[in-house]
Motif scaffolding. Sequence first.
Motif, PDB file in Angstrom:
ATOM      1  N   LEU A 219       0.838  -1.202   0.000  1.00 24.00           N
ATOM      2  CA  LEU A 219       0.000   0.000   0.000  1.00 24.00           C
ATOM      3  C   LEU A 219       0.874   1.254   0.000  1.00 24.00           C
ATOM      4  CD1 LEU A 219      -2.509   1.761   0.335  1.00 24.00           C
ATOM      5  CD2 LEU A 219      -2.466   1.203   2.799  1.00 24.00           C
ATOM      6  N   LYS A 220       1.877   1.279   0.874  1.00 22.73           N
ATOM      7  CA  LYS A 220       2.759   2.451   0.946  1.00 22.73           C
ATOM      8  C   LYS A 220       3.529   2.639  -0.364  1.00 22.73           C
ATOM      9  CE  LYS A 220       3.305   2.346   5.965  1.00 22.73           C
ATOM     10  NZ  LYS A 220       4.254   2.248   7.105  1.00 22.73           N
ATOM     11  N   TRP A 221       3.982   1.535  -0.953  1.00 22.02           N
ATOM     12  CA  TRP A 221       4.722   1.636  -2.210  1.00 22.02           C
ATOM     13  C   TRP A 221       3.825   2.135  -3.336  1.00 22.02           C
ATOM     14  CZ3 TRP A 221       8.069  -3.493  -2.374  1.00 22.02           C
ATOM     15  CH2 TRP A 221       8.980  -3.455  -1.315  1.00 22.02           C
ATOM     16  N   TRP A 222       2.610   1.620  -3.403  1.00 24.96           N
ATOM     17  CA  TRP A 222       1.672   2.077  -4.426  1.00 24.96           C
ATOM     18  C   TRP A 222       1.346   3.561  -4.242  1.00 24.96           C
ATOM     19  CZ3 TRP A 222      -3.245   4.143  -3.821  1.00 24.96           C
ATOM     20  CH2 TRP A 222      -3.979   4.323  -5.000  1.00 24.96           C
ATOM     21  N   ALA A 223       1.075   3.979  -2.999  1.00 22.01           N
ATOM     22  CA  ALA A 223       0.713   5.367  -2.719  1.00 22.01           C
ATOM     23  C   ALA A 223       1.856   6.321  -3.020  1.00 22.01           C
ATOM     24  CB  ALA A 223       0.275   5.515  -1.259  1.00 22.01           C
ATOM     25  N   GLN A 224       3.074   5.826  -3.007  1.00 20.87           N
ATOM     26  CA  GLN A 224       4.231   6.661  -3.305  1.00 20.87           C
ATOM     27  C   GLN A 224       4.491   6.740  -4.808  1.00 20.87           C
ATOM     28  OE1 GLN A 224       7.891   5.346  -1.503  1.00 20.87           O
ATOM     29  NE2 GLN A 224       8.976   7.222  -2.026  1.00 20.87           N
ATOM     30  N   PRO A 227       0.962   8.168  -7.692  1.00 18.09           N
ATOM     31  CA  PRO A 227       0.570   9.569  -7.935  1.00 18.09           C
ATOM     32  C   PRO A 227       1.448  10.308  -8.933  1.00 18.09           C
ATOM     33  CG  PRO A 227       0.459   9.074  -5.597  1.00 18.09           C
ATOM     34  CD  PRO A 227       1.139   7.913  -6.252  1.00 18.09           C
ATOM     35  N   ILE A 228       2.734   9.984  -8.996  1.00 18.81           N
ATOM     36  CA  ILE A 228       3.593  10.720  -9.926  1.00 18.81           C
ATOM     37  C   ILE A 228       3.939   9.881 -11.162  1.00 18.81           C
ATOM     38  CG2 ILE A 228       4.564  12.224  -8.150  1.00 18.81           C
ATOM     39  CD1 ILE A 228       7.117  10.540  -8.293  1.00 18.81           C
ATOM     40  N   GLY A 229       3.256   8.766 -11.339  1.00 18.60           N
ATOM     41  CA  GLY A 229       3.383   8.027 -12.582  1.00 18.60           C
ATOM     42  C   GLY A 229       4.588   7.118 -12.704  1.00 18.60           C
ATOM     43  N   VAL A 230       5.220   6.740 -11.593  1.00 26.59           N
ATOM     44  CA  VAL A 230       6.329   5.780 -11.642  1.00 26.59           C
ATOM     45  C   VAL A 230       5.730   4.382 -11.785  1.00 26.59           C
ATOM     46  CG1 VAL A 230       8.282   4.792 -10.397  1.00 26.59           C
ATOM     47  CG2 VAL A 230       7.846   7.250 -10.290  1.00 26.59           C
ATOM     48  N   ARG A 231       6.062   3.694 -12.833  1.00 26.38           N
ATOM     49  CA  ARG A 231       5.359   2.469 -13.196  1.00 26.38           C
ATOM     50  C   ARG A 231       6.024   1.193 -12.723  1.00 26.38           C
ATOM     51  NH1 ARG A 231       4.107   4.320 -19.470  1.00 26.38           N
ATOM     52  NH2 ARG A 231       3.064   6.299 -18.915  1.00 26.38           N
ATOM     53  N   ARG A 232       7.296   1.278 -12.331  1.00 27.27           N
ATOM     54  CA  ARG A 232       8.010   0.057 -11.925  1.00 27.27           C
ATOM     55  C   ARG A 232       8.790   0.282 -10.632  1.00 27.27           C
ATOM     56  NH1 ARG A 232      11.372  -0.379 -17.013  1.00 27.27           N
ATOM     57  NH2 ARG A 232      10.849   1.829 -16.924  1.00 27.27           N
ATOM     58  N   ILE A 233       8.864  -0.773  -9.852  1.00 26.48           N
ATOM     59  CA  ILE A 233       9.584  -0.752  -8.580  1.00 26.48           C
ATOM     60  C   ILE A 233      10.533  -1.949  -8.566  1.00 26.48           C
ATOM     61  CG2 ILE A 233       9.372  -0.806  -6.066  1.00 26.48           C
ATOM     62  CD1 ILE A 233       6.457   0.113  -6.429  1.00 26.48           C
ATOM     63  N   VAL A 234      11.817  -1.683  -8.439  1.00 25.78           N
ATOM     64  CA  VAL A 234      12.800  -2.762  -8.273  1.00 25.78           C
ATOM     65  C   VAL A 234      12.981  -3.000  -6.782  1.00 25.78           C
ATOM     66  CG1 VAL A 234      15.195  -3.481  -8.611  1.00 25.78           C
ATOM     67  CG2 VAL A 234      13.972  -2.293 -10.448  1.00 25.78           C
ATOM     68  N   VAL A 235      12.749  -4.228  -6.360  1.00 28.47           N
ATOM     69  CA  VAL A 235      12.784  -4.579  -4.943  1.00 28.47           C
ATOM     70  C   VAL A 235      13.994  -5.454  -4.662  1.00 28.47           C
ATOM     71  CG1 VAL A 235      11.501  -5.593  -3.030  1.00 28.47           C
ATOM     72  CG2 VAL A 235      10.262  -4.546  -4.940  1.00 28.47           C
ATOM     73  N   GLY A 236      14.733  -5.073  -3.626  1.00 29.41           N
ATOM     74  CA  GLY A 236      15.823  -5.915  -3.140  1.00 29.41           C
ATOM     75  C   GLY A 236      15.382  -6.632  -1.880  1.00 29.41           C
ATOM     76  N   PHE A 237      15.297  -7.957  -1.937  1.00 34.31           N
ATOM     77  CA  PHE A 237      14.922  -8.752  -0.771  1.00 34.31           C
ATOM     78  C   PHE A 237      16.200  -9.095  -0.006  1.00 34.31           C
ATOM     79  CE2 PHE A 237      11.381  -9.230  -3.642  1.00 34.31           C
ATOM     80  CZ  PHE A 237      10.269  -9.215  -2.804  1.00 34.31           C
ATOM     81  N   ARG A 238      16.269  -8.617   1.234  1.00 31.52           N
ATOM     82  CA  ARG A 238      17.491  -8.744   2.028  1.00 31.52           C
ATOM     83  C   ARG A 238      17.280  -9.685   3.202  1.00 31.52           C
ATOM     84  NH1 ARG A 238      16.370  -6.859   6.739  1.00 31.52           N
ATOM     85  NH2 ARG A 238      14.809  -5.227   7.017  1.00 31.52           N
ATOM     86  N   ASP A 239      18.412 -10.160   3.745  1.00 34.39           N
ATOM     87  CA  ASP A 239      18.336 -10.954   4.973  1.00 34.39           C
ATOM     88  C   ASP A 239      18.558 -10.045   6.182  1.00 34.39           C
ATOM     89  OD1 ASP A 239      21.093 -10.483   5.132  1.00 34.39           O
ATOM     90  OD2 ASP A 239      21.621 -12.458   4.338  1.00 34.39           O
ATOM     91  N   ASP A 240      18.568 -10.625   7.372  1.00 37.20           N
ATOM     92  CA  ASP A 240      18.697  -9.817   8.584  1.00 37.20           C
ATOM     93  C   ASP A 240      20.078  -9.187   8.730  1.00 37.20           C
ATOM     94  OD1 ASP A 240      16.096 -10.226   9.412  1.00 37.20           O
ATOM     95  OD2 ASP A 240      16.579 -12.061  10.511  1.00 37.20           O
TER      96      ASP A 240
END
Length: 418
Positions: A219-224, A227-240
Amino acid sequence: RRPQEPVELASFSKSREVPNIYDRSRLKRYVHPSVPFDLSEGHATFLDRDRNVPRPASLVPIFESLRVAGLDERELAAADVVTWRGNFAKILGTPWNARDAWHMEAELVHGVAVLNVLEPPASLARESQRQGRDALMAYWGYSFEEACTGGVYDEPIDCLDAFCSVVRTGVGRHRLIMGGEVDCWDGERAGLAGYVELKTTRVMDNPSQVARFERDKLLKWWAQSFPIGVRRIVVGFRDDAGFVRKLQTLETLKLPGYAARHPRAWDPKTALRFADRLLTWLRKHLEQLPEGTRVRLEYEPAGSGGGGGRTVRGAPNEVRLRVCDDGEVPDFVSVEAREALRRAAALRAASAASSGGRGSSLRSRDGSDRANSGGSVGGARREGGAIHSGPAEVASRRSALKRPSPASSKDEEVGRVG
């Protein structure tokens, strides 16, 4: 009404040495990093901003970038709201927000509602006291941006280095001009189509973590991004330990599909309807106040801990508007911006006169009366100067197409930007 597609109007860069540079010099290109890599690298030399500043985002570069682009008068004449993307993202997430308080300041200047960023006291205290592992984990996001834009950590990472886009967009009957930071671009497509958001999150080990990720973080990522039209999000899945183990690209418009499988899921329709009604409610109150009056919007959910855990007038989830005393709120609209808004208002009035009194052609409307379109947000009840995010706003609208979790995507889908 469907939300209006964002259009990029202007842009600017920021740095510690020169706060506002009206060019694209700080827009970085995405460079696919090899995994695994250590997000803690470079932390010892990290240059952070002052976390004790309650108003960290000046509106000056938004107005000035429009002037430099030669668009200030016409775009401001057609605008209803000017603000930073962060303010609008907070509003979009409010129907599901039971924990995080938010504040912002507002003034109606020559017919345009200008919303200023204001950090709540509890948030300021939390940010300024961050140290140890909490400070390290906060740094990991900046480090991920460095790793994904070809950085080699030979110089200190500075959080004040940034590129910002200024867009025109709309929700319901409101046209907005918003500024927002952009992490990088794909090196191929120009403008909004090429922009990429960069995010990190912990590797998920069980279904409950996946559900929380899809319900809350997406939800937070979509809301960010939306609104300004950024269509892609590259996600880095990290460990602890802070090592990125997996990369994956998510499409912003598909994020609601991941959440749709869960009870009481968030959905764009509710978010946008809430934002439309809040802005209508705000404008109605601003238009009734003397010129130059500044107000404060305060959202203090019961679980936020803001103000020592207090709720506003006993209501646990409501946005309240408070008229501020003279001198209580510093003037957040510059002299130059006020003059631009004055000229824009004159242009708007001239356009209305030339249309024979039928209303301005610069502001397209659906025929509804802005002042009489209701005083509540989200179809919830209204009491005095408060608007409530009631149960009707958080009812789930499950998508017909429920998407598989990002945590279970195939390997060949991981790490793509294009």
